[in-house]
Design an enzyme around this catalytic site. Sequence first.
Site, PDB file in Angstrom:
ATOM      1  N   ILE A  51     -13.771  15.559   5.362  1.00 19.89           N
ATOM      2  CA  ILE A  51     -12.806  14.836   4.540  1.00 19.89           C
ATOM      3  C   ILE A  51     -11.661  14.328   5.405  1.00 19.89           C
ATOM      4  O   ILE A  51     -10.979  15.112   6.078  1.00 19.89           O
ATOM      5  CB  ILE A  51     -12.229  15.744   3.436  1.00 19.89           C
ATOM      6  CG1 ILE A  51     -13.347  16.399   2.633  1.00 19.89           C
ATOM      7  CG2 ILE A  51     -11.301  14.948   2.519  1.00 19.89           C
ATOM      8  CD1 ILE A  51     -12.891  17.537   1.744  1.00 19.89           C
ATOM      9  N   THR A 102       0.900  11.240  -6.151  1.00 21.51           N
ATOM     10  CA  THR A 102       0.811  11.597  -4.734  1.00 21.51           C
ATOM     11  C   THR A 102       1.960  10.960  -3.956  1.00 21.51           C
ATOM     12  O   THR A 102       2.752  10.178  -4.500  1.00 21.51           O
ATOM     13  CB  THR A 102      -0.518  11.103  -4.135  1.00 21.51           C
ATOM     14  OG1 THR A 102      -0.552   9.669  -4.199  1.00 21.51           O
ATOM     15  CG2 THR A 102      -1.713  11.679  -4.881  1.00 21.51           C
ATOM     16  N   LYS A 134      -9.001  -2.747   0.965  1.00 21.94           N
ATOM     17  CA  LYS A 134      -9.803  -2.083  -0.069  1.00 21.94           C
ATOM     18  C   LYS A 134     -10.947  -2.992  -0.537  1.00 21.94           C
ATOM     19  O   LYS A 134     -12.046  -2.513  -0.838  1.00 21.94           O
ATOM     20  CB  LYS A 134      -8.922  -1.657  -1.247  1.00 21.94           C
ATOM     21  CG  LYS A 134      -7.975  -0.517  -0.909  1.00 21.94           C
ATOM     22  CD  LYS A 134      -8.718   0.689  -0.355  1.00 21.94           C
ATOM     23  CE  LYS A 134      -7.799   1.845  -0.024  1.00 21.94           C
ATOM     24  NZ  LYS A 134      -8.530   3.021   0.514  1.00 21.94           N
ATOM     25  N   ASN A 183     -11.305   9.313   2.830  1.00 19.03           N
ATOM     26  CA  ASN A 183     -10.225   9.313   1.854  1.00 19.03           C
ATOM     27  C   ASN A 183      -8.901   8.794   2.402  1.00 19.03           C
ATOM     28  O   ASN A 183      -8.106   8.208   1.668  1.00 19.03           O
ATOM     29  CB  ASN A 183     -10.027  10.745   1.338  1.00 19.03           C
ATOM     30  CG  ASN A 183      -8.669  10.950   0.702  1.00 19.03           C
ATOM     31  OD1 ASN A 183      -8.406  10.492  -0.409  1.00 19.03           O
ATOM     32  ND2 ASN A 183      -7.772  11.627   1.419  1.00 19.03           N
ATOM     33  N   TYR A 240      -3.111  -4.081   1.822  1.00 15.87           N
ATOM     34  CA  TYR A 240      -3.819  -3.012   1.102  1.00 15.87           C
ATOM     35  C   TYR A 240      -4.966  -3.572   0.269  1.00 15.87           C
ATOM     36  O   TYR A 240      -6.094  -3.055   0.307  1.00 15.87           O
ATOM     37  CB  TYR A 240      -2.834  -2.261   0.207  1.00 15.87           C
ATOM     38  CG  TYR A 240      -3.404  -1.011  -0.424  1.00 15.87           C
ATOM     39  CD1 TYR A 240      -3.719   0.105   0.343  1.00 15.87           C
ATOM     40  CD2 TYR A 240      -3.627  -0.946  -1.807  1.00 15.87           C
ATOM     41  CE1 TYR A 240      -4.231   1.252  -0.240  1.00 15.87           C
ATOM     42  CE2 TYR A 240      -4.128   0.200  -2.393  1.00 15.87           C
ATOM     43  CZ  TYR A 240      -4.431   1.298  -1.611  1.00 15.87           C
ATOM     44  OH  TYR A 240      -4.945   2.431  -2.200  1.00 15.87           O
TER      45      TYR A 240
END
Length: 250
Positions: free
Chosen positions: A6, A190, A157, A86, A153
């Site tokens: 991860i 987060t 993505k 991630n 971003y």
Amino acid sequence: MVYAIITGASRGLGAAAAKQLLAEANVISVSRAENEDLRNLAENSDREYIHYTCDLADSSEVQSVFKKIADSVFKQEPDAIYLINNAGMVDPIETAGNLDEEKTAASVNVNLLAPMIISNIFLEKAEASDARLVIANVSSGAGSRPIQGWGVYCSTKAGINMFTQTAALELENRSSRHKIFAFSPGVMDTDMQSTIRSASKSAFNDIETFKKYKEEGMLRDADTVAGALIKVLRSETIENGKIYQINALL
């Protein structure tokens, strides 16, 4: 025997996924800093836990570290390997013409180039192994629509979505047992959300909407989102190349 690798496991979704996976898998975390809570939890489990320090913005370091990890993991002849790409960064939040070049390069490397390099290394090793490889690339709804101030971003993505779909097509064309999918986690509580809320109004028109998410408790906790991701990883019926949306999984 199952291994889970991860990236960005020091906090947020990565840390939550690592903690949950320790119940069933040997976990390898990769990030610039180690999550001490994760190490302490691992010491009380019967699973193997290893942390590798890596700057995912440095492509040469990514290649070196992940070749070492892949060699080590495949040598154990596991039944399955879960690879969760991630790690991500939302910076720079700024309009085109005002972007910081160094932050832009770092974001492209972390969000797009690193997952591509890592996936490539593991797919190559998996072809000579009996292990079943499942790759999860953490994406975003921003990969399918433009958002002011998120040009970098959104682009990265969108790129990881297309890489996932293309790699999946290639796996299907050679009747491979391996799987690759993207996972869109929605809005989570987060540190990335804190970064978003600290942006300027001129750079990010939707800042008030994101402040409202926090104020009205509309942000999902990372543990809930990690549980949904792991449910897909465990599934025997993963759809290769699919972009799984969190709302459809909860």
